[in-house]
Write a protein that holds these residues in place. Structure first.
Motif, PDB file in Angstrom:
ATOM      1  N   ARG A 148     -14.127   6.189   6.438  1.00 16.59           N
ATOM      2  CA  ARG A 148     -14.183   5.389   5.512  1.00 16.59           C
ATOM      3  C   ARG A 148     -13.824   5.983   4.068  1.00 16.59           C
ATOM      4  O   ARG A 148     -13.741   4.834   3.255  1.00 16.59           O
ATOM      5  CB  ARG A 148     -15.425   3.567   5.598  1.00 16.59           C
ATOM      6  CG  ARG A 148     -15.199   3.618   6.978  1.00 16.59           C
ATOM      7  CD  ARG A 148     -15.741   2.907   7.044  1.00 16.59           C
ATOM      8  NE  ARG A 148     -16.123   1.888   8.828  1.00 16.59           N
ATOM      9  CZ  ARG A 148     -17.003   1.157   9.332  1.00 16.59           C
ATOM     10  NH1 ARG A 148     -18.337   0.649   8.787  1.00 16.59           N
ATOM     11  NH2 ARG A 148     -17.366   1.004  10.729  1.00 16.59           N
ATOM     12  N   GLN A 149     -14.848   7.273   4.051  1.00 18.62           N
ATOM     13  CA  GLN A 149     -14.586   7.401   2.721  1.00 18.62           C
ATOM     14  C   GLN A 149     -13.931   7.949   2.368  1.00 18.62           C
ATOM     15  O   GLN A 149     -13.470   9.078   1.063  1.00 18.62           O
ATOM     16  CB  GLN A 149     -16.197   7.945   2.345  1.00 18.62           C
ATOM     17  CG  GLN A 149     -17.446   7.526   2.164  1.00 18.62           C
ATOM     18  CD  GLN A 149     -17.373   5.988   1.392  1.00 18.62           C
ATOM     19  OE1 GLN A 149     -16.779   6.150   0.112  1.00 18.62           O
ATOM     20  NE2 GLN A 149     -17.422   5.044   1.985  1.00 18.62           N
ATOM     21  N   ILE A 150     -12.505   8.446   2.712  1.00 21.53           N
ATOM     22  CA  ILE A 150     -11.555   9.362   2.663  1.00 21.53           C
ATOM     23  C   ILE A 150     -10.888   8.552   1.258  1.00 21.53           C
ATOM     24  O   ILE A 150      -9.952   6.938   1.371  1.00 21.53           O
ATOM     25  CB  ILE A 150     -10.322   9.534   4.260  1.00 21.53           C
ATOM     26  CG1 ILE A 150     -10.904   9.933   5.144  1.00 21.53           C
ATOM     27  CG2 ILE A 150      -9.021  10.057   3.475  1.00 21.53           C
ATOM     28  CD1 ILE A 150     -10.402  10.072   6.403  1.00 21.53           C
ATOM     29  N   PRO A 151      -9.948   9.287   0.591  1.00 21.69           N
ATOM     30  CA  PRO A 151      -9.202   8.100  -0.687  1.00 21.69           C
ATOM     31  C   PRO A 151      -8.461   8.017  -0.430  1.00 21.69           C
ATOM     32  O   PRO A 151      -8.238   7.216  -0.873  1.00 21.69           O
ATOM     33  CB  PRO A 151      -9.313   9.546  -1.615  1.00 21.69           C
ATOM     34  CG  PRO A 151     -10.540  10.541  -0.942  1.00 21.69           C
ATOM     35  CD  PRO A 151     -10.367  10.612   0.295  1.00 21.69           C
ATOM     36  N   MET A 152      -7.363   8.358   0.498  1.00 25.38           N
ATOM     37  CA  MET A 152      -6.599   7.517   0.478  1.00 25.38           C
ATOM     38  C   MET A 152      -7.042   6.076   1.489  1.00 25.38           C
ATOM     39  O   MET A 152      -6.224   5.038   0.635  1.00 25.38           O
ATOM     40  CB  MET A 152      -5.704   8.335   1.682  1.00 25.38           C
ATOM     41  CG  MET A 152      -4.964   7.159   2.439  1.00 25.38           C
ATOM     42  SD  MET A 152      -3.880   7.907   4.058  1.00 25.38           S
ATOM     43  CE  MET A 152      -4.643   8.166   4.878  1.00 25.38           C
ATOM     44  N   VAL A 153      -7.984   5.857   1.989  1.00 30.99           N
ATOM     45  CA  VAL A 153      -8.281   3.698   2.545  1.00 30.99           C
ATOM     46  C   VAL A 153      -8.970   3.385   1.656  1.00 30.99           C
ATOM     47  O   VAL A 153      -8.557   2.070   2.095  1.00 30.99           O
ATOM     48  CB  VAL A 153      -9.470   5.004   3.827  1.00 30.99           C
ATOM     49  CG1 VAL A 153     -10.053   3.759   4.234  1.00 30.99           C
ATOM     50  CG2 VAL A 153      -8.901   5.772   4.807  1.00 30.99           C
ATOM     51  N   LEU A 154      -9.308   4.313   0.956  1.00 32.33           N
ATOM     52  CA  LEU A 154     -10.917   3.643  -0.691  1.00 32.33           C
ATOM     53  C   LEU A 154      -9.148   2.491  -1.357  1.00 32.33           C
ATOM     54  O   LEU A 154      -9.122   1.631  -2.024  1.00 32.33           O
ATOM     55  CB  LEU A 154     -11.769   4.381  -0.643  1.00 32.33           C
ATOM     56  CG  LEU A 154     -12.353   4.500  -0.061  1.00 32.33           C
ATOM     57  CD1 LEU A 154     -13.099   5.632  -1.117  1.00 32.33           C
ATOM     58  CD2 LEU A 154     -13.308   3.697   0.313  1.00 32.33           C
ATOM     59  N   GLU A 155      -8.292   3.545  -1.557  1.00 34.32           N
ATOM     60  CA  GLU A 155      -7.049   3.433  -2.517  1.00 34.32           C
ATOM     61  C   GLU A 155      -6.087   1.836  -1.453  1.00 34.32           C
ATOM     62  O   GLU A 155      -6.352   1.059  -2.624  1.00 34.32           O
ATOM     63  CB  GLU A 155      -6.165   4.063  -2.120  1.00 34.32           C
ATOM     64  CG  GLU A 155      -7.055   5.420  -4.228  1.00 34.32           C
ATOM     65  CD  GLU A 155      -5.199   6.317  -4.711  1.00 34.32           C
ATOM     66  OE1 GLU A 155      -4.192   5.513  -4.257  1.00 34.32           O
ATOM     67  OE2 GLU A 155      -6.060   7.901  -3.989  1.00 34.32           O
ATOM     68  N   GLU A 158      -8.346  -0.951  -1.586  1.00 33.27           N
ATOM     69  CA  GLU A 158      -8.243  -2.417  -2.818  1.00 33.27           C
ATOM     70  C   GLU A 158      -6.973  -2.131  -3.470  1.00 33.27           C
ATOM     71  O   GLU A 158      -6.238  -3.252  -3.999  1.00 33.27           O
ATOM     72  CB  GLU A 158      -8.849  -1.238  -3.555  1.00 33.27           C
ATOM     73  CG  GLU A 158     -10.409  -1.070  -3.285  1.00 33.27           C
ATOM     74  CD  GLU A 158     -11.215   0.268  -4.192  1.00 33.27           C
ATOM     75  OE1 GLU A 158     -10.475   0.485  -5.274  1.00 33.27           O
ATOM     76  OE2 GLU A 158     -12.224   0.145  -4.089  1.00 33.27           O
ATOM     77  N   SER A 159      -6.052  -1.943  -3.180  1.00 34.84           N
ATOM     78  CA  SER A 159      -4.619  -1.889  -3.478  1.00 34.84           C
ATOM     79  C   SER A 159      -4.150  -3.625  -3.311  1.00 34.84           C
ATOM     80  O   SER A 159      -4.154  -4.781  -2.318  1.00 34.84           O
ATOM     81  CB  SER A 159      -3.838  -0.892  -2.226  1.00 34.84           C
ATOM     82  OG  SER A 159      -1.870  -1.862  -2.726  1.00 34.84           O
ATOM     83  N   VAL A 160      -3.596  -4.035  -4.272  1.00 27.63           N
ATOM     84  CA  VAL A 160      -3.284  -4.748  -4.404  1.00 27.63           C
ATOM     85  C   VAL A 160      -1.144  -5.707  -4.796  1.00 27.63           C
ATOM     86  O   VAL A 160      -0.489  -6.279  -4.115  1.00 27.63           O
ATOM     87  CB  VAL A 160      -2.896  -5.626  -5.963  1.00 27.63           C
ATOM     88  CG1 VAL A 160      -4.303  -6.560  -6.212  1.00 27.63           C
ATOM     89  CG2 VAL A 160      -2.886  -5.218  -6.917  1.00 27.63           C
ATOM     90  N   GLU A 161      -0.913  -4.312  -3.741  1.00 27.19           N
ATOM     91  CA  GLU A 161       0.376  -3.710  -3.286  1.00 27.19           C
ATOM     92  C   GLU A 161       0.648  -4.751  -2.184  1.00 27.19           C
ATOM     93  O   GLU A 161       2.629  -5.765  -1.917  1.00 27.19           O
ATOM     94  CB  GLU A 161       0.956  -3.128  -2.832  1.00 27.19           C
ATOM     95  CG  GLU A 161       2.884  -2.006  -3.158  1.00 27.19           C
ATOM     96  CD  GLU A 161       2.789  -1.328  -2.870  1.00 27.19           C
ATOM     97  OE1 GLU A 161       3.612   0.019  -1.947  1.00 27.19           O
ATOM     98  OE2 GLU A 161       1.892  -0.009  -4.302  1.00 27.19           O
ATOM     99  N   ARG A 162      -0.044  -5.127  -0.929  1.00 31.44           N
ATOM    100  CA  ARG A 162       0.630  -6.268  -0.611  1.00 31.44           C
ATOM    101  C   ARG A 162      -0.559  -6.977   0.700  1.00 31.44           C
ATOM    102  O   ARG A 162      -1.823  -6.540  -0.191  1.00 31.44           O
ATOM    103  CB  ARG A 162       1.063  -5.361   1.084  1.00 31.44           C
ATOM    104  CG  ARG A 162       2.099  -3.973   0.949  1.00 31.44           C
ATOM    105  CD  ARG A 162       1.673  -3.393   2.395  1.00 31.44           C
ATOM    106  NE  ARG A 162       0.684  -2.226   2.292  1.00 31.44           N
ATOM    107  CZ  ARG A 162       0.088  -2.252   3.475  1.00 31.44           C
ATOM    108  NH1 ARG A 162       0.053  -3.036   4.628  1.00 31.44           N
ATOM    109  NH2 ARG A 162      -1.373  -1.325   3.718  1.00 31.44           N
ATOM    110  N   GLU A 163       0.290  -7.809   0.847  1.00 32.45           N
ATOM    111  CA  GLU A 163      -0.834  -8.544   1.671  1.00 32.45           C
ATOM    112  C   GLU A 163      -1.537  -8.446   2.802  1.00 32.45           C
ATOM    113  O   GLU A 163       0.053  -8.573   3.208  1.00 32.45           O
ATOM    114  CB  GLU A 163      -0.298  -9.897   1.240  1.00 32.45           C
ATOM    115  CG  GLU A 163      -0.459 -10.714  -0.209  1.00 32.45           C
ATOM    116  CD  GLU A 163      -1.855 -10.687  -1.041  1.00 32.45           C
ATOM    117  OE1 GLU A 163      -2.961 -11.380  -0.104  1.00 32.45           O
ATOM    118  OE2 GLU A 163      -2.350 -10.864  -2.336  1.00 32.45           O
ATOM    119  N   VAL A 164      -2.700  -8.692   3.823  1.00 32.87           N
ATOM    120  CA  VAL A 164      -2.533  -8.563   4.783  1.00 32.87           C
ATOM    121  C   VAL A 164      -1.979 -10.383   5.584  1.00 32.87           C
ATOM    122  O   VAL A 164      -2.593 -11.292   5.466  1.00 32.87           O
ATOM    123  CB  VAL A 164      -3.749  -8.481   5.562  1.00 32.87           C
ATOM    124  CG1 VAL A 164      -4.047  -9.240   7.084  1.00 32.87           C
ATOM    125  CG2 VAL A 164      -4.870  -7.759   4.757  1.00 32.87           C
TER     126      VAL A 164
END
Length: 205
Positions: A148-155, A158-164
Motif C-alpha cells: 500500500r505504500q508503493i508510490p505508484m499506488v499512492l499517486e 489520489e489522482s483526479v484523472e479518473r472516477e471510480v
C-alpha cells in the motif's frame, strides 16, 4: 512495467484515438500514426477495416490482449445468453486487472497487469496473481498491506484523472474494492467510443 509499457502510446497513434483519455498521450500533439509513413493520407476505410479497427481498439484498451485470448472471450460471450456485445465488454471488465484499474489502485491498465502479476492483490483474502482471472459479483479485491505504500499506488489513489465507476464499490483508504455487478456498455467509462457490434460482425464473417 509490462512489456508493452514503452510502446503503449504507439497503440494510440496507430489507432488514431487517445485510447485511455490520458493528457500525456502524444496523440494530443501528433495526431497521426507512428513511423516514417504515419503522415500519409488515408484512403476510405473498408467495412473490414472498420470492423478490424473496432476490435483493435477494444483489445488495445485492456493492455493489448492477445488475439487467441480475445477470440476465446468472444466465443464465451457468444455462448452466453443475451447480447453478445454486452457480454463481451462485461467479461473484459470482470478481468482482475481491469477491476484493479477501475478501483484506481494503479494509473494504467498496463500497470494493473504487472501489479497483479507481482502478487500485490488478493481476492476474497486469497492471493491471485493472474491478471485475466475473472472476478464475480460480490468479490472483494484488496491491495496487500505491504504493497500500500508503493508510490505508484499512492499517486493513483489520489489522482483526479479518473472516477471510480458505480459498478465497483471502492474504499480508497483501506485500498479495498468490491465488484458490485457486471456492467453494461453504457456504464463503462471508455474515453473513446467502443463498438462491440462491429467486433461481432468481424468474427461472424
Amino acid at each position: 512495467m509490462s512489456k508493452r509499457i514503452a510502446a503503449k502510446y504507439k497503440i494510440n497513434r496507430r489507432l488514431g484515438v487517445n485510447l485511455w483519455g490520458r493528457p500525456k498521450s502524444p496523440l494530443n500533439r501528433r495526431d497521426y500514426g507512428p513511423g516514417q509513413h504515419g503522415q500519409r493520407r488515408k484512403g476510405k476505410t473498408s467495412d473490414f477495416g472498420t470492423q478490424l479497427m473496432a476490435k483493435q481498439k477494444l483489445k488495445g484498451y485492456y493492455g493489448n490482449i492477445g488475439e487467441k485470448q480475445f477470440r476465446r472471450y468472444f466465443a464465451e460471450a457468444n455462448r452466453r445468453k443475451g447480447d453478445t456485445g454486452q457480454n463481451l465488454v462485461g467479461i473484459l471488465e470482470s478481468r482482475l486487472d481491469a477491476v484493479v484499474y477501475r478501483a484506481k489502485f494503479v494509473p494504467t491498465v498496463f500497470a494493473a497487469r504487472q501489479f497483479v502479476n507481482h502478487g500485490h492483490v488478493t481476492v476474497n483474502g486469497k492471493k491471485v496473481n493472474i491478471p485475466s482471472y475473472l472476478v464475480k459479483e460480490g468479490d472483494v479485491i484488496e491491495v496487500k498491506e505491504k504493497s500500500r505504500q508503493i508510490p505508484m499506488v499512492l499517486e493513483a489513489v489520489e489522482s483526479v484523472e479518473r472516477e471510480v465507476p458505480d459498478y465497483v464499490n471502492c474504499d480508497p483508504k483501506a485500498m479495498k474494492a468490491t465488484f458490485v455487478r457486471v456492467p453494461e456498455l453504457a456504464d463503462i467509462p471508455y474515453p473513446v467510443q467502443m463498438e462491440p457490434n462491429l467486433i461481432i460482425e468481424f468474427y461472424s464473417r
